[in-house]
Each structure stands twice: as C-alpha cells, then as structure tokens.
Motif scaffolding. Structure first.
Motif, PDB file in Angstrom:
ATOM      1  N   GLU A  71       0.710  -0.963   0.110  1.00  0.00           N
ATOM      2  CA  GLU A  71       0.232   0.168   0.211  1.00  0.00           C
ATOM      3  C   GLU A  71       1.197   1.017  -0.038  1.00  0.00           C
ATOM      4  N   PHE A  72       2.040   1.142   0.978  1.00  0.00           N
ATOM      5  CA  PHE A  72       2.995   2.195   1.085  1.00  0.00           C
ATOM      6  C   PHE A  72       3.426   3.220  -0.304  1.00  0.00           C
ATOM      7  N   LEU A  98       1.322   1.668  -3.716  1.00  0.00           N
ATOM      8  CA  LEU A  98       0.247   2.703  -4.365  1.00  0.00           C
ATOM      9  C   LEU A  98       0.209   3.847  -3.849  1.00  0.00           C
ATOM     10  N   VAL A  99      -0.218   4.168  -1.897  1.00  0.00           N
ATOM     11  CA  VAL A  99      -0.865   5.928  -2.489  1.00  0.00           C
ATOM     12  C   VAL A  99       0.279   6.235  -2.995  1.00  0.00           C
ATOM     13  N   ALA A 100       1.799   6.121  -2.742  1.00  0.00           N
ATOM     14  CA  ALA A 100       2.895   6.729  -3.387  1.00  0.00           C
ATOM     15  C   ALA A 100       2.066   7.187  -4.860  1.00  0.00           C
TER      16      ALA A 100
END
Lengths: 267, 401
Positions: free
Chosen positions: A164-165, A167-169
């Motif tokens: 997720e880190f 992907l969110v970035a």
C-alpha cells in the motif's frame, strides 16, 4: 516459561551459561590472553605485556587493517547497491525465473570460498580481462561472496513491505524515481543497514578466497594473521585477531546506531 | 497572519468546490489475474460530485474495480474514463486522484505534515503553496494540532483522518476510498462516517468511489450503490430505491437481509383495488397477498416476495391488506429492539412446504420491533401485518441467478 521452579530455572540458566561459555567464551578468552602473553608454558600465560598491540599498530599490520577496512567498506557498499538494485528489479518477476535468479545470487555463498578465489584467479588471469595481481580482484572476490546476503536481506525487506505504501505514493502523483527515493528506500533502511553490517563483518573475516587472489600490495588483516601464525608467531597473531574483532565490533555498533524512523505501527 | 491563513484556506476550499467535478466511467472493463477473471465486463458510471458505494462480499471484485481506476491493475479489455480523460493506459501517478486505503498506509518515516505534503512535493509545488494546502487540509479533518507528530503516535482514527487529508491535499477530482473504516472500532467508525459526510458537503464537486463490505456505511453515505458478486455487477441504483425495491435476490439479501417468500402471482389480472399495474396479487400457500409488482413477473409466475424485517408490524392496522400467521420460534431482546422469528411453514399446504425446503424461499420470517412490553413467547401463534407498499416482488429468473 517452560520451567516453573526457581531451582529448575537457575539450573537451566546454568547449563545455558556453561554451553555459551565453552562455545563462545573460552576461545575468545584464550585469544585475549594470548594477545598479551610474553610466554605461555603453564596453564596460564606469563610475562604479560601489550607489546604485541604496540607492534601491531605501527608496523605492516596497521596497513593491513586499513586494507581490510577499505576492502570491506567498498565491497559492502557495492554489494548493497547492486544487491538492492537486483532485489528491486527482480521482485515482480514470476516465480520460476525469480527462483533462477535467486539461485544465481546464492550460488557463491554455497561454494567454498577457496573455490570462488580459484575461479576468479583462473578467469581473470588472461587477456582481455587481466585482473590477476590487482586490488580490484580482491574486492571482486569479496563482492561475490557477500552479495548473496545483501540481495537476500533486501529481498526479505521488500517482501515484508506492505504494497500500500508504494501504491498510495503512486496515486499521489509520485513517479517511480521519486517514490523509490522518498518511500521505498527510507522504509528499507533497516534492511539496508543490516545488509551492509553483515557484508562488512563477513568481508573483515574473509580469508579463503582472499588468500588465492591477493597481490603483495593489498594484504588484508586476516591474510596477515594467517601468515603470522603460519610462521609460529601465535601471540602476535592473537593480538591482531583481537584488533580485527574490536574494529569490526566498533563499525557494527556505529551502524546499529544509525537512526531509522521506518517503524510501522502495528494494529 | 493566522486569520489571513484561515481566510485563504476557506477561499481555496470554496474555489475548489466550485470547480466542476469529474465523473468516473467504466466501460466493459475486464480484469484477470493469471487467467482468472476477477472483474467481468464491468460497466458503471459515477456522476460528477456523486458518492458511489461499491459493495459485495469478499472476492466479489469490488476492490479490483477501484484498483483499476487507480491504475494498479490493467484491464485486459474495456476502457476507464475519469472526466473527459481516458485513463486506461495512464500510469497511476498521472491520474490525479486521491486514495485512502484500509490500513491508512501513512508513511511511517514522515511526520503528519510531511505525509500530507507528499503529493504536493511530488508535483513540485512551491513551498508556500505546500504549506498553505497542508494547513488547510489538516484543519479540514481536525488534525492541525498533530502536524508535527509521527503516524505511530496517533490512534487508528487519527491516522485515517491524516490519510484523508493527504488524499485531499492534491485537490483530486476523484477520491477513492478502499474500505477506509474497516480497521476502526464501531464507535469511531460511526463518527468517521459523519465526518466523511461533512467533508463531502464541504467539497460537493468531489466524486467519491467508496468500496466497502458494510451495508450500513454504504446506505449512510452513498448517493448510489452498486452491488457486486463474483466479479460482476449485480444491481445498481439510488441507495434508497435499491434498498426499498431490490431488483434481485442477491441485492435483497446483501443489502439489509430481507425476508424472501416464494409466492405465485395470481393468474387473474384484476388484482384488487390497489392494483393499477404497480401492485400485484400473489398467493403464498393459501394466503393471498398484495405487493409491488416488478418487471419480468407475469401472471402465473413463481417469484419471490421481499419484505424488510422492520416493515412487518405486530399491530393490526384499521384495514389490514396483508396478514400472515406463524409460530414464534425465537424472541431476542437487543436493548432498543426485539428480534422475532416466525415459522410460517405450519400454516402452509404440504406441497408448498416441500418447495420451501429448496433454496428459493424461506418459511422463516424475521421481524424487528421496538421493545415490546409483553413480548410473545416461543411457540405462540402470532399474526403479523405489512403494507403492500413495503413488499416488492422479485422475478424468479433473477431469484435463480
């Protein structure tokens, strides 16, 4: 707690202490004693002095220590860089080719280091790649032996990194380079430091491959120790061993104190 | 200085609120992982400024649909549009959308303000813009006082607020929320729902795609709901309408656990006074009932009658239209309500009981009532009532689907 009674616990700790003492403690104490021994004829050494350390610090040995540190630092840095690169590049590979690359990386650590040294010697003793007798071949030998561990460490770190880190970035508009620099690498820092520390410690103690390839102008400390003890100068060798161990320990302690903020809150 | 900033932020929020929003359009989108189709010919349009909830059980493809909009998965066929822009082949970082995920995914090595600034820094915005926007967004979610903290120093609800501020800081036209409240406990979840509703009132142009498995979240927040199952869209409609008039069995059961009774539409066309084409008379065993008709239910057809537990009353209305008699199976008190289950089977013909053993309908009727002073006891015979407006027929084809 498996053992409930107080005496039982004391007994368990006692056995543990004894085992650790015999396996780790005794050799270390013996080397420490030998390093300050003038003579050793009885049960304990006599004519204690710090003379061996004094010799170690101003002669060839000081140069050898420097060579070891430079070799360890350069090989570890290169291994960390290339190992991380490989781990990042290969992480999204399908399982089958991924296993093949893993094997290629881990192979050198499965082969005896003497064989790695011999292999490099044979491979680079002729034109067009004549590296025999250069400093570079020593560093390459160390790199080959330790890169598996940096690759393994960084791969493990990447696989534990929640996707997720990144992907969110990306959704926030971070291009791959920016994402790598600001998110992935900072989150991997603990693994990078661990990889570097392990590589450095391994390089500092490496002797098998180095002894096959080292040129006269680039003698690492372990090779020096080997040569000394081979000539019968055991006490001088012991002093150098202590020096090697202390230096490595200082570097590792220093590395472990690098602050990393990449601690994920769980739950 | 501070008041200037507050004014600025209010103005800029107002400005972004006035800008026209962008809708999202899925056109026949199919996504497959390693040959397994997880999203099949999915088509859905989300209007600008709308909150669309996608709900469904796990593995229904709802998160895949959201990830396709974000650009994390590439469809094998179909197109995805955000506003006028076809984003199907764009990488995630060029799609200009905000995203909030279940586990917050705040960057643990950055402080709260750095987290919120991340998207702006990635876009190389000027320092003054970044500062102002970070303040504005943190104020919006009530986290301004926590700007210098690290994420690990915050509670789950606070982390999620920061994650929302971070997504809003880049002023996205579209906000994607992937189960944003699932990791929070019930009480905080409720207050975050209110918070999200308030945020959307402040930013009415923002289009929101909200993925959840929780029907309460969907019903509370969404203008429209899309229900998914096995990678396909099963039903879609305005939240209220979809709840009141579900179009198929899955929608009825997933959204609010409706009672479903197997009934047969009566062959006679003249179906009573209320029947003007909207209502139809059906038979449930020997009992005749009146319910809202549905497309695809013809005279003589077997179909399902859907009735919500809270629409069933225990009090006899002045002129009862629909009444059912059953044996009380259980009565459970839950503080602010009583849950009663009724077995209708005993009062049905034997052949219909056989039918009910299948999976088409139920002989059990659940109803919810306000706390009863003298609740019925298990074994009691009970007569219950419901209005024709509260019952809707679901076609058998859809029931079998």
């Amino acid at each position: 707690m498996l053992v409930w009674s107080r005496t039982g616990r004391a007994g368990a700790w006692g056995v543990l202490a004894l085992l650790f003492g015999v396996v780790y403690g005794v050799p270390l104490v013996m080397i420490a004693l030998a390093s300050i021994a003038g003579q050793w004829n009885g049960a304990l050494p006599s004519h204690l002095s710090l003379g061996h350390y004094a010799e170690a610090l101003d002669g060839d040995s000081a140069a050898q220590l420097r060579v070891s540190i430079v070799t360890g630092a350069v090989a570890s840095a290169v291994a960390m860089f290339l190992g991380s690169w490989a781990a990042l590049a290969l992480r999204n590979l399908r399982p089958a080719p991924r296993r093949l690359f893993d094997m290629v990386f881990f192979l050198p650590s499965a082969v005896p280091s003497v064989s790695v040294g011999l292999g490099l010697l044979v491979a680079f003793s002729r034109q067009p790649l004549l590296l025999n007798g250069t400093t570079l071949i020593v560093i390459i030998a160390h790199f080959v032996l330790i890169s598996a561990f940096t690759y393994g460490n960084v791969s493990a770190g990447l696989s534990r990194l929640p996707p997720e880190f990144e992907l969110v970035a990306a959704s926030l508009g971070a291009r791959p380079g920016y994402r790598l620099r600001r998110v992935t690498l900072p989150l991997l820092t603990p693994y990078l430091i661990a990889a570097f520390s392990l590589s450095f410690a391994m390089s500092m103690g490496e002797v098998g491959a180095t002894i096959m390839v080292y040129p006269p102008g680039w003698v690492t400390l372990p090779v020096g120790i080997f040569a000394l003890t081979d000539r019968g100068e055991v006490f001088a060798g012991a002093a150098l061993t202590m020096l090697l161990a202390i230096t490595t320990l200082i570097v590792l302690l220093g590395l472990s104190r690098i602050p990393t903020k990449a601690v994920t809150r769980q739950g | 200085m501070a008041s200037d900033l507050a004014l600025d932020s209010a103005r800029s929020v107002a400005r972004s609120a006035r800008e026209p929003g962008s809708g999202i359009c899925f056109e026949d989108v199919t996504v497959a992982y390693k040959g397994t189709v997880v999203l099949e010919r999915f088509s859905l349009t989300v209007a600008p400024g709308e909150i669309m909830a996608i709900i469904g059980p796990s593995g229904s493809g709802k998160t895949t649909a959201l990830r396709a909009v974000a650009g994390f998965v590439r469809p094998v066929s179909g197109r995805i549009q955000i506003g006028e822009r076809d984003v199907t082949d764009l990488p995630p970082y060029e799609r200009d959308l905000g995203m909030v995920v279940q586990n917050y995914a705040l960057f643990p090595h950055m402080r709260v303000d750095e987290n919120v600034a991340f998207g702006l820094r990635a876009r190389k915005e000027a320092d003054t813009t970044v500062y102002g926007r970070v303040q504005e967004c943190l104020r919006m979610v009530g986290m301004l006082n926590y700007a210098r903290r690290y994420p690990r120093e915050l509670s789950g609800g606070q982390q999620q607020r920061v994650a929302i501020a971070r997504a809003l800081a880049i002023r996205p036209r579209v906000l994607l929320l992937d189960e944003p409240l699932s990791a929070l406990d019930a009480q905080i979840r409720r207050s975050m729902l209110d918070e999200l509703a308030r945020l959307h009132r402040e930013l009415p142009a923002l289009t929101v795609l909200y993925v959840t498995h929780d029907q309460t979240e969907a019903l509370t927040l969404a203008d429209r709901i899309a229900i998914m199952r096995d990678g396909r869209l099963v039903a879609t409609g305005r939240s209220h309408a979809l709840y009141r008039l579900p179009t198929n069995r899955f929608a009825a059961e997933f959204l609010g656990r409706a009672n479903l009774l197997t009934v047969r539409r009566e062959a006679t066309s003249g179906a009573g006074s209320a029947s003007d084409g909207v209502f139809a008379r059906v038979r449930f065993g020997d009992v005749s009932l009146l319910a809202r008709s549905a497309e695809g239910v013809s005279a003589g057809d077997e179909c399902l009658l859907c009735i919500r537990p809270h629409d069933i009353g225990l009090q006899r209305p002045p002129a009862p239209v629909n009444a059912l008699v059953g044996t009380v199976q259980s009565v459970v008190w839950q503080g602010d309500l009583h849950n009663v289950t009724l077995d209708l089977g005993a009062d049905l013909g034997a052949d219909l009981r056989g039918d009910l053993a299948g999976d088409r309908g139920d002989s059990i009727l659940r109803l919810v009532s306000l706390p009863l002073r003298e609740p019925p006891q298990p074994g009691d015979r009970l007569e219950v009532f419901f209005a024709p407006e509260d019952a809707v027929l679901i076609p058998a084809e859809a029931a079998h689907a």
